[in-house]
Design an enzyme around this catalytic site. Structure first.
Site, PDB file in Angstrom:
ATOM      1  N   ILE A  45       0.868  -1.173   0.000  1.00 38.35           N
ATOM      2  CA  ILE A  45       0.000   0.000   0.000  1.00 38.35           C
ATOM      3  C   ILE A  45       0.907   1.225   0.000  1.00 38.35           C
ATOM      4  CG2 ILE A  45      -2.032  -1.056   1.037  1.00 38.35           C
ATOM      5  CD1 ILE A  45      -1.204  -0.095   3.729  1.00 38.35           C
ATOM      6  N   ASP A  46       0.373   2.335  -0.476  1.00 40.51           N
ATOM      7  CA  ASP A  46       1.191   3.535  -0.641  1.00 40.51           C
ATOM      8  C   ASP A  46       1.719   4.048   0.695  1.00 40.51           C
ATOM      9  OD1 ASP A  46       0.570   3.445  -3.342  1.00 40.51           O
ATOM     10  OD2 ASP A  46      -1.161   4.774  -3.116  1.00 40.51           O
ATOM     11  N   LYS A  47       2.778   4.827   0.623  1.00 39.44           N
ATOM     12  CA  LYS A  47       3.398   5.404   1.812  1.00 39.44           C
ATOM     13  C   LYS A  47       2.377   6.093   2.707  1.00 39.44           C
ATOM     14  CE  LYS A  47       6.463   9.205   3.178  1.00 39.44           C
ATOM     15  NZ  LYS A  47       7.236  10.364   2.699  1.00 39.44           N
TER      16      LYS A  47
END
Length: 304
Positions: free
Chosen positions: A136-138
């Protein structure tokens, strides 16, 4: 310093990735694909797919950035471990943490924290993301499943490919909806005009997102998004595509948005079959404080 190459196709035929790897022998086809995804390879000044069929006199420009050494040292990052057994770990990743080391983020990643937590992590083909089967994105928070051995990694990857696992997200988005639910089916690929962005692209990969509207406020809505596929930035791109970009999203959202630490997106629920027993496992975790506070504020001042 980046290495720069220019190739002019003579009489060769076949796939772009195969041709380049044959001409530049220290580039594997996997590495060629990575460079194409990063807009570092242009054919006649355009981004083409790895499967592009080369033609005589095609001009291929290649930029190979110098790779920074990645740090895979264990770090005590006080990870929030939701579940663990002999095969898998389920971890609640905080907003602001990168999943694995990469250029610009050599350490302080989830992988560094996992290496401190356990020595049992599945090997990764690339070497720099042991145990990681999805990301998942930062600035997206929430649940990730991590494989502790190769058998578990293969099982979890098969479940992802077969779309049999469960991944539900909560997203705070701009605008209000007439329909309470819907399905977004639009292929996603790299944005040729901005290498940091993904975009709806007819030549991209299949991407399907199911959404349900949970609450509506003045100018904003809380939606549940269920992933059928798992493309890079999928929810962020799909919600923008239907006119409802995520609140706080610095890459795809408007400048006039809710203040936060990035997009208001949380991987709330995760379900999958335990790799050894086949038993269904399902976990949920609450939204982070900053997300909850914004929702409370909207409910108090902007409830419709």
């Amino acid at each position: 310093m980046s290495k720069i190459y220019e190739l002019i196709v003579a009489d060769e035929k076949g796939r772009l990735d195969k041709y380049i790897s044959e001409q530049i022998t220290d580039l594997s086809r996997t590495r060629v694909k990575e460079l194409i995804d990063d807009n570092k390879i242009l054919v006649n000044n355009k981004v083409e797919k790895p499967s592009y069929k080369i033609s005589k006199l095609d001009r291929i420009n290649i930029e190979i950035p110098k790779k920074e050494p990645l740090n895979l040292e264990p770090e005590d990052l006080n990870l929030d471990i939701v579940y663990e057994d002999s095969d898998v770990i389920v971890v609640n990743k905080p907003q602001g943490m990168v999943v694995h080391p990469a250029a610009g983020h050599p350490n302080h990643t989830l992988v560094n924290g996992l290496l401190y937590h356990t020595k049992e992590l599945a090997k990764s083909p690339e070497g720099f993301r042991p145990g990681i089967v999805h990301r998942i994105d930062k600035d997206t928070s929430g649940l990730l499943m991590v494989a502790k051995n190769d058998k578990a990694r293969e099982s979890l990857e098969r479940q992802l490919a077969a779309k049999t696992n469960k991944r539900e997200y909560l997203a705070l988005v701009h605008g209000n909806f007439e329909n309470q639910s819907g399905i977004i089916a639009a292929p996603i690929g790299r944005n040729p005009n901005n290498r940091k962005q993904m975009a709806i692209n007819p030549n991209g990969k299949e991407a399907v997102t199911h959404f349900t509207v949970l609450e509506q406020f003045k100018g904003y809505s809380l939606v549940k998004c269920v992933l059928e596929t798992g493309r890079t930035h999928q929810i962020r791109v799909h919600m923008k595509y239907i006119g409802h970009p995520l609140a706080g999203d610095p890459l795809y959202g408007p400048k006039n948005t809710l203040k936060g630490k990035g997009q208001f997106l949380h991987a709330k629920t995760l379900g999958f079959k335990q790799p050894s027993t086949g038993k269904w496992l399902e976990f949920s975790c609450p939204i982070p404080t900053i997300f909850r506070e914004q929702l409370d504020n909207l409910r108090l001042h902007q409830k419709m």
